[in-house]
Design an enzyme around this catalytic site. Structure first.
Site, PDB file in Angstrom:
ATOM      1  N   ASP A   1     137.120  53.091 -29.830  1.00 34.30           N
ATOM      2  CA  ASP A   1     136.688  54.488 -29.907  1.00 34.30           C
ATOM      3  C   ASP A   1     137.875  55.354 -30.337  1.00 34.30           C
ATOM      4  O   ASP A   1     138.996  55.158 -29.877  1.00 34.30           O
ATOM      5  CB  ASP A   1     136.155  54.938 -28.533  1.00 34.30           C
ATOM      6  CG  ASP A   1     135.387  56.238 -28.618  1.00 34.30           C
ATOM      7  OD1 ASP A   1     134.159  56.210 -28.412  1.00 34.30           O
ATOM      8  OD2 ASP A   1     136.006  57.292 -28.898  1.00 34.30           O
TER       9      ASP A   1
ATOM     10  N   ASN B   1     124.481  56.484 -24.301  1.00 31.32           N
ATOM     11  CA  ASN B   1     123.942  57.839 -24.264  1.00 31.32           C
ATOM     12  C   ASN B   1     122.728  57.916 -25.190  1.00 31.32           C
ATOM     13  O   ASN B   1     122.759  57.384 -26.303  1.00 31.32           O
ATOM     14  CB  ASN B   1     125.006  58.845 -24.710  1.00 31.32           C
ATOM     15  CG  ASN B   1     126.144  58.952 -23.708  1.00 31.32           C
ATOM     16  OD1 ASN B   1     125.918  58.884 -22.501  1.00 31.32           O
ATOM     17  ND2 ASN B   1     127.359  59.098 -24.189  1.00 31.32           N
TER      18      ASN B   1
ATOM     19  N   GLN C   1     124.980  62.181 -26.343  1.00 37.33           N
ATOM     20  CA  GLN C   1     125.019  61.441 -27.607  1.00 37.33           C
ATOM     21  C   GLN C   1     125.383  62.389 -28.752  1.00 37.33           C
ATOM     22  O   GLN C   1     124.771  63.439 -28.931  1.00 37.33           O
ATOM     23  CB  GLN C   1     123.661  60.774 -27.902  1.00 37.33           C
ATOM     24  CG  GLN C   1     123.731  59.872 -29.131  1.00 37.33           C
ATOM     25  CD  GLN C   1     122.433  59.106 -29.405  1.00 37.33           C
ATOM     26  OE1 GLN C   1     121.412  59.336 -28.763  1.00 37.33           O
ATOM     27  NE2 GLN C   1     122.487  58.205 -30.376  1.00 37.33           N
TER      28      GLN C   1
ATOM     29  N   VAL D   1     126.685  60.777 -31.909  1.00 38.25           N
ATOM     30  CA  VAL D   1     126.490  59.997 -33.135  1.00 38.25           C
ATOM     31  C   VAL D   1     125.148  59.281 -33.009  1.00 38.25           C
ATOM     32  O   VAL D   1     124.954  58.468 -32.094  1.00 38.25           O
ATOM     33  CB  VAL D   1     127.622  58.969 -33.348  1.00 38.25           C
ATOM     34  CG1 VAL D   1     127.385  58.187 -34.638  1.00 38.25           C
ATOM     35  CG2 VAL D   1     128.986  59.666 -33.389  1.00 38.25           C
TER      36      VAL D   1
ATOM     37  N   HIS E   1     124.759  52.985 -29.941  1.00 41.78           N
ATOM     38  CA  HIS E   1     126.053  52.362 -29.641  1.00 41.78           C
ATOM     39  C   HIS E   1     126.222  52.175 -28.157  1.00 41.78           C
ATOM     40  O   HIS E   1     125.766  52.988 -27.357  1.00 41.78           O
ATOM     41  CB  HIS E   1     127.215  53.168 -30.222  1.00 41.78           C
ATOM     42  CG  HIS E   1     127.188  54.625 -29.885  1.00 41.78           C
ATOM     43  ND1 HIS E   1     126.365  55.521 -30.527  1.00 41.78           N
ATOM     44  CD2 HIS E   1     127.880  55.343 -28.958  1.00 41.78           C
ATOM     45  CE1 HIS E   1     126.553  56.730 -30.023  1.00 41.78           C
ATOM     46  NE2 HIS E   1     127.464  56.649 -29.060  1.00 41.78           N
ATOM     47  N   ILE E   2     126.896  51.094 -27.815  1.00 43.79           N
ATOM     48  CA  ILE E   2     127.221  50.793 -26.423  1.00 43.79           C
ATOM     49  C   ILE E   2     128.704  51.069 -26.229  1.00 43.79           C
ATOM     50  O   ILE E   2     129.552  50.491 -26.915  1.00 43.79           O
ATOM     51  CB  ILE E   2     126.928  49.315 -26.090  1.00 43.79           C
ATOM     52  CG1 ILE E   2     125.451  48.991 -26.317  1.00 43.79           C
ATOM     53  CG2 ILE E   2     127.351  48.993 -24.658  1.00 43.79           C
ATOM     54  CD1 ILE E   2     125.096  47.522 -26.086  1.00 43.79           C
ATOM     55  N   HIS E   3     129.018  51.966 -25.292  1.00 44.86           N
ATOM     56  CA  HIS E   3     130.416  52.176 -24.909  1.00 44.86           C
ATOM     57  C   HIS E   3     130.792  51.079 -23.917  1.00 44.86           C
ATOM     58  O   HIS E   3     130.046  50.816 -22.961  1.00 44.86           O
ATOM     59  CB  HIS E   3     130.587  53.517 -24.179  1.00 44.86           C
ATOM     60  CG  HIS E   3     130.305  54.735 -25.005  1.00 44.86           C
ATOM     61  ND1 HIS E   3     131.307  55.490 -25.573  1.00 44.86           N
ATOM     62  CD2 HIS E   3     129.146  55.346 -25.330  1.00 44.86           C
ATOM     63  CE1 HIS E   3     130.779  56.526 -26.219  1.00 44.86           C
ATOM     64  NE2 HIS E   3     129.460  56.461 -26.075  1.00 44.86           N
TER      65      HIS E   3
HETATM   66  P1  DGP Z   1     128.426  59.385 -28.023  1.00 44.61           P
HETATM   67  O1  DGP Z   1     128.983  60.681 -27.478  1.00 44.61           O
HETATM   68  O2  DGP Z   1     127.807  58.518 -26.949  1.00 44.61           O
HETATM   69  O3  DGP Z   1     127.512  59.627 -29.204  1.00 44.61           O
HETATM   70  O4  DGP Z   1     129.687  58.570 -28.532  1.00 44.61           O
HETATM   71  C1  DGP Z   1     130.214  58.690 -29.805  1.00 44.61           C
HETATM   72  C2  DGP Z   1     131.604  58.133 -29.741  1.00 44.61           C
HETATM   73  O5  DGP Z   1     132.035  57.862 -31.066  1.00 44.61           O
HETATM   74  C3  DGP Z   1     132.646  59.073 -29.131  1.00 44.61           C
HETATM   75  O6  DGP Z   1     133.197  58.481 -27.962  1.00 44.61           O
HETATM   76  C4  DGP Z   1     133.695  59.239 -30.218  1.00 44.61           C
HETATM   77  C5  DGP Z   1     133.408  58.100 -31.150  1.00 44.61           C
HETATM   78  N1  DGP Z   1     133.670  58.382 -32.553  1.00 44.61           N
HETATM   79  C6  DGP Z   1     133.216  59.441 -33.273  1.00 44.61           C
HETATM   80  N2  DGP Z   1     133.631  59.365 -34.536  1.00 44.61           N
HETATM   81  C7  DGP Z   1     134.354  58.219 -34.632  1.00 44.61           C
HETATM   82  C8  DGP Z   1     135.047  57.586 -35.698  1.00 44.61           C
HETATM   83  O7  DGP Z   1     135.081  58.042 -36.848  1.00 44.61           O
HETATM   84  N3  DGP Z   1     135.686  56.420 -35.414  1.00 44.61           N
HETATM   85  C9  DGP Z   1     135.660  55.859 -34.160  1.00 44.61           C
HETATM   86  N4  DGP Z   1     136.323  54.724 -33.992  1.00 44.61           N
HETATM   87  N5  DGP Z   1     135.018  56.430 -33.125  1.00 44.61           N
HETATM   88  C10 DGP Z   1     134.373  57.597 -33.362  1.00 44.61           C
END
Ligand code: DGP
Length: 111
Positions: free
Chosen positions: A29, A84, A91, A93, A97-99
């Site tokens: 992340d 999320n 959320q 994005v 996705h799984i954190h």
């Molecule tokens: P959510 O809030 O659950 O939609 O998580 C989205 C996550 O994606 C957030 O923790 C930050 C991460 N993220 C956003 N843009 C990028 C990116 O360009 N590269 C990476 N590696 N992570 C990203």
């Protein structure tokens, strides 16, 4: 509309890759919330859990199994997996996705 994660899958945007196979991709992340913070995404463009179909059952099982393997390969014995779903849950994005979060004590309940 293509999300940031679609662009990571296509190679248009770089990522710090942790794991890849024909069904999914895992990478660090960009804004880690803990010493280990990995995102695991399906290659299939599913917006969120809200849009899952019956045909996604095997894929979701694959993702959960891989999330465990990836967490253990990262050296974790204790971790949290978060999905999320929807803007109000946090959320940002809209590509499922799984954190995988670990490496420090995590509090509960979440905010
Ligand atoms: P959510 O809030 O659950 O939609 O998580 C989205 C996550 O994606 C957030 O923790 C930050 C991460 N993220 C956003 N843009 C990028 C990116 O360009 N590269 C990476 N590696 N992570 C990203």
């Amino acid at each position: 509309m293509a999300t940031i994660f679609d662009k990571i899958i296509s190679g248009e945007l770089p990522c710090d890759e942790v794991y890849t196979d024909d069904k999914c991709l895992a990478f660090k992340d960009i804004t880690p919330q803990a010493p280990t913070h990995i995102l695991l995404i399906p290659r299939k463009p599913i917006k969120s859990l809200q849009y899952l179909k019956c045909e996604d059952q095997e894929l979701m099982g694959h993702l959960l199994l891989k999330s465990s393997e990836i967490a253990k390969a990262a050296g974790l014995e204790s971790w949290r997996t978060v999905i999320n779903t929807g803007a109000e849950s946090g959320q940002t994005v809209f590509h499922l996705h799984i954190h995988i979060i670990g490496g420090r004590k995590l509090s509960w309940p979440p905010g």
